[in-house]
Design an enzyme around this catalytic site. Structure first.
Site, PDB file in Angstrom:
ATOM      1  N   HIS A  46      33.215  34.770  48.366  1.00  0.00           N
ATOM      2  CA  HIS A  46      34.150  35.876  48.257  1.00  0.00           C
ATOM      3  C   HIS A  46      35.580  35.352  48.088  1.00  0.00           C
ATOM      4  O   HIS A  46      36.139  34.735  48.996  1.00  0.00           O
ATOM      5  CB  HIS A  46      34.041  36.711  49.541  1.00  0.00           C
ATOM      6  CG  HIS A  46      34.853  37.945  49.561  1.00  0.00           C
ATOM      7  ND1 HIS A  46      35.845  38.166  50.494  1.00  0.00           N
ATOM      8  CD2 HIS A  46      34.809  39.054  48.783  1.00  0.00           C
ATOM      9  CE1 HIS A  46      36.370  39.359  50.295  1.00  0.00           C
ATOM     10  NE2 HIS A  46      35.771  39.923  49.258  1.00  0.00           N
ATOM     11  N   ARG A  47      36.123  35.561  46.904  1.00  0.00           N
ATOM     12  CA  ARG A  47      37.455  35.032  46.516  1.00  0.00           C
ATOM     13  C   ARG A  47      37.482  33.502  46.671  1.00  0.00           C
ATOM     14  O   ARG A  47      38.485  32.925  47.073  1.00  0.00           O
ATOM     15  CB  ARG A  47      38.571  35.682  47.332  1.00  0.00           C
ATOM     16  CG  ARG A  47      38.510  37.207  47.333  1.00  0.00           C
ATOM     17  CD  ARG A  47      39.602  37.857  48.155  1.00  0.00           C
ATOM     18  NE  ARG A  47      39.195  39.199  48.552  1.00  0.00           N
ATOM     19  CZ  ARG A  47      39.788  39.953  49.466  1.00  0.00           C
ATOM     20  NH1 ARG A  47      40.881  39.522  50.054  1.00  0.00           N
ATOM     21  NH2 ARG A  47      39.329  41.143  49.772  1.00  0.00           N
ATOM     22  N   GLU A  73      33.190  34.683  43.451  1.00  0.00           N
ATOM     23  CA  GLU A  73      33.596  36.089  43.352  1.00  0.00           C
ATOM     24  C   GLU A  73      35.110  36.169  43.176  1.00  0.00           C
ATOM     25  O   GLU A  73      35.868  35.492  43.893  1.00  0.00           O
ATOM     26  CB  GLU A  73      33.198  36.842  44.627  1.00  0.00           C
ATOM     27  CG  GLU A  73      33.260  38.353  44.491  1.00  0.00           C
ATOM     28  CD  GLU A  73      34.531  39.040  44.959  1.00  0.00           C
ATOM     29  OE1 GLU A  73      34.685  40.236  44.718  1.00  0.00           O
ATOM     30  OE2 GLU A  73      35.392  38.367  45.576  1.00  0.00           O
ATOM     31  N   ASP A  75      38.426  39.105  41.982  1.00  0.00           N
ATOM     32  CA  ASP A  75      38.892  40.435  41.572  1.00  0.00           C
ATOM     33  C   ASP A  75      39.806  40.241  40.363  1.00  0.00           C
ATOM     34  O   ASP A  75      40.700  39.396  40.392  1.00  0.00           O
ATOM     35  CB  ASP A  75      39.674  41.069  42.722  1.00  0.00           C
ATOM     36  CG  ASP A  75      38.863  41.066  44.001  1.00  0.00           C
ATOM     37  OD1 ASP A  75      37.943  41.878  44.122  1.00  0.00           O
ATOM     38  OD2 ASP A  75      39.147  40.209  44.874  1.00  0.00           O
ATOM     39  N   HIS A  88      43.421  39.991  44.392  1.00  0.00           N
ATOM     40  CA  HIS A  88      42.749  41.109  45.052  1.00  0.00           C
ATOM     41  C   HIS A  88      43.623  42.346  45.230  1.00  0.00           C
ATOM     42  O   HIS A  88      43.242  43.455  44.860  1.00  0.00           O
ATOM     43  CB  HIS A  88      42.197  40.690  46.418  1.00  0.00           C
ATOM     44  CG  HIS A  88      41.586  41.833  47.154  1.00  0.00           C
ATOM     45  ND1 HIS A  88      42.296  42.632  48.028  1.00  0.00           N
ATOM     46  CD2 HIS A  88      40.338  42.373  47.113  1.00  0.00           C
ATOM     47  CE1 HIS A  88      41.518  43.586  48.495  1.00  0.00           C
ATOM     48  NE2 HIS A  88      40.324  43.453  47.960  1.00  0.00           N
ATOM     49  N   GLU A 155      35.087  41.427  39.606  1.00  0.00           N
ATOM     50  CA  GLU A 155      35.292  42.850  39.904  1.00  0.00           C
ATOM     51  C   GLU A 155      36.423  43.411  39.061  1.00  0.00           C
ATOM     52  O   GLU A 155      37.506  42.821  39.001  1.00  0.00           O
ATOM     53  CB  GLU A 155      35.628  43.017  41.394  1.00  0.00           C
ATOM     54  CG  GLU A 155      35.883  44.477  41.756  1.00  0.00           C
ATOM     55  CD  GLU A 155      36.106  44.711  43.247  1.00  0.00           C
ATOM     56  OE1 GLU A 155      35.895  43.781  44.051  1.00  0.00           O
ATOM     57  OE2 GLU A 155      36.522  45.833  43.592  1.00  0.00           O
ATOM     58  N   LYS A 157      39.062  45.422  39.416  1.00  0.00           N
ATOM     59  CA  LYS A 157      39.740  45.936  40.615  1.00  0.00           C
ATOM     60  C   LYS A 157      40.746  47.003  40.208  1.00  0.00           C
ATOM     61  O   LYS A 157      41.511  46.809  39.279  1.00  0.00           O
ATOM     62  CB  LYS A 157      40.430  44.758  41.321  1.00  0.00           C
ATOM     63  CG  LYS A 157      41.191  45.100  42.561  1.00  0.00           C
ATOM     64  CD  LYS A 157      40.326  45.731  43.623  1.00  0.00           C
ATOM     65  CE  LYS A 157      39.611  44.757  44.515  1.00  0.00           C
ATOM     66  NZ  LYS A 157      38.689  45.411  45.472  1.00  0.00           N
ATOM     67  N   ASP A 302      33.395  34.842  53.070  1.00  0.00           N
ATOM     68  CA  ASP A 302      34.545  33.937  52.960  1.00  0.00           C
ATOM     69  C   ASP A 302      34.142  32.520  53.387  1.00  0.00           C
ATOM     70  O   ASP A 302      34.895  31.573  53.202  1.00  0.00           O
ATOM     71  CB  ASP A 302      35.682  34.408  53.874  1.00  0.00           C
ATOM     72  CG  ASP A 302      36.149  35.823  53.542  1.00  0.00           C
ATOM     73  OD1 ASP A 302      35.948  36.271  52.405  1.00  0.00           O
ATOM     74  OD2 ASP A 302      36.729  36.475  54.442  1.00  0.00           O
TER      75      ASP A 302
HETATM   76  O1  G3P Z   1      33.496  42.848  45.725  1.00  0.00           O
HETATM   77  C1  G3P Z   1      32.828  42.929  46.935  1.00  0.00           C
HETATM   78  C2  G3P Z   1      33.879  43.009  47.916  1.00  0.00           C
HETATM   79  O2  G3P Z   1      34.741  41.970  47.577  1.00  0.00           O
HETATM   80  C3  G3P Z   1      34.562  44.340  47.805  1.00  0.00           C
HETATM   81  O3  G3P Z   1      35.643  44.392  48.600  1.00  0.00           O
HETATM   82  O4  G3P Z   1      38.035  44.602  48.836  1.00  0.00           O
HETATM   83  O5  G3P Z   1      36.960  42.373  49.085  1.00  0.00           O
HETATM   84  O6  G3P Z   1      37.168  43.416  46.848  1.00  0.00           O
HETATM   85  P1  G3P Z   1      37.006  43.645  48.309  1.00  0.00           P
HETATM   86 CA    CA Z   2      35.945  42.015  45.359  1.00  0.00          CA
END
Ligand code: G3P
Ligand code: CA
Length: 312
Positions: A46-47, A73, A75, A88, A155, A157, A302
């Protein structure tokens, strides 16, 4: 899928046609393999390795990539001059020394920002001088660095703030040959954004993001943020099938205020309707184990290092 078969070619063109055909077949099988892999458990950074380095920075991506995660991952948003960047928040303040909305700024303005020092200030125990001055990355920079050696979980976003992001994204995915090679998933909370992507290139595998939370005006009943599905307690096969018409999976939250919003039956029912289930954002090892026990198809975290240790 878009493959061309040419019959009765002159001999001089045959070798070339064979190569094209083999490339197309390799593309077919790579995309099929990606879809098959979604049936197995996927570690989604995640990121990047954002528990260890500034989110969405090259340092965070390098770390996660080095651990061998299944997906990086990010955004994706659009700058004022039409470039795509990995960031993000809608605004710059939390994770850079800039101000205002990201999409009010040109790429040159964003490149001049420091998107790393905030992490050192927030996490003195993890601070690293190398993070100072980290730049906001363009999608092209990410693809230039990792190319076909990674998979990307991108994503769209806040698409309402980033008009044209879908066209820009698909153009770049095609230019970098990321689709037929099975390198990319596109995710969004915004169904319309996913449908636009599907319209632009129907081969791109899509993930519908959902976020369930109690609705204070409705006896605290769980509701989905954009209304894309009913409450998890009321969701039917037909509701899952409606998502499966355009997406290969669901990305869902697990908790709201430390209370579960979905259960094992939700996961099972989604899977029975052909949808992979990826849960965000799970950093606690006990929660990871619990969700793995439910048979989810992947977790956004994370701390991909923790998840890899659990799943190896
Ligand atoms: O994309 C999955 C998750 O990352 C969604 O929440 O706010 O972290 O982009 P967010
Ligand atoms: Ca995301």
């Amino acid at each position: 899928m878009k493959y061309h078969v040419t019959l009765a070619l002159p001999l001089s063109l045959f070798a070339g046609a064979l190569i094209v055909s083999q490339t197309a077949q390799a593309g077919t099988s790579a995309l099929s393999q990606q879809l098959k892999d979604l049936e197995s458990f996927q570690v989604i950074a995640h990121r990047g390795a954002s528990g260890h380095a500034p989110e969405s920075s090259m340092a965070a991506l390098e770390l996660a990539h080095g651990w061998g995660v299944d997906y990086l991952e990010l955004d994706i948003q659009m700058t004022a001059d039409g470039e795509l960047v990995a960031f993000h928040d809608d605004t710059l303040e939390r994770t850079s020394n800039g101000e205002g909305h990201i999409n009010d700024h040109t790429l040159a303005e964003l490149k001049a920002l420091d998107a790393g020092s905030w992490f050192n200030e927030e996490n003195p125990e993890l601070a690293d001088e190398a993070f100072e001055g980290a730049q906001i990355l363009t999608l092209e920079e990410v693809f230039d660095r990792f190319g076909q050696d990674a998979r990307y979980y991108l994503e769209t976003k806040s698409p309402e703030l980033n008009p044209g992001v879908e066209e820009g994204l698909v153009r770049r995915l095609e230019a970098f040959d990321m689709i037929e090679t099975g390198r990319v998933l596109i995710q969004s909370f915004d169904q319309e954004s996913l449908l636009k992507i599907h319209e632009l290139n129907a081969d791109i595998p899509l993930i519908q993001l959902v976020w369930y939370s109690p609705d204070a005006e409705n006896d605290g009943r769980l509701t989905e943020w954009t209304g894309v599905t009913p409450s998890p307690d009321e969701i039917t096969d037909a509701d899952f099938q409606a998502v499966a018409d355009y997406a290969v999976g669901l990305g869902t939250n697990y908790l709201f205020d430390d209370e579960p919003v979905i259960g094992e039956a939700f996961v099972q029912q989604a899977q029975d309707n052909g949808l992979a289930v990826h849960v965000y954002t799970v950093n606690d090892i006990d929660e990871m184990q619990h969700l793995i026990g439910w048979g989810v198809n992947g977790l956004f975290t994370d701390y991909a290092d923790r998840l890899i240790e659990l799943t190896e």
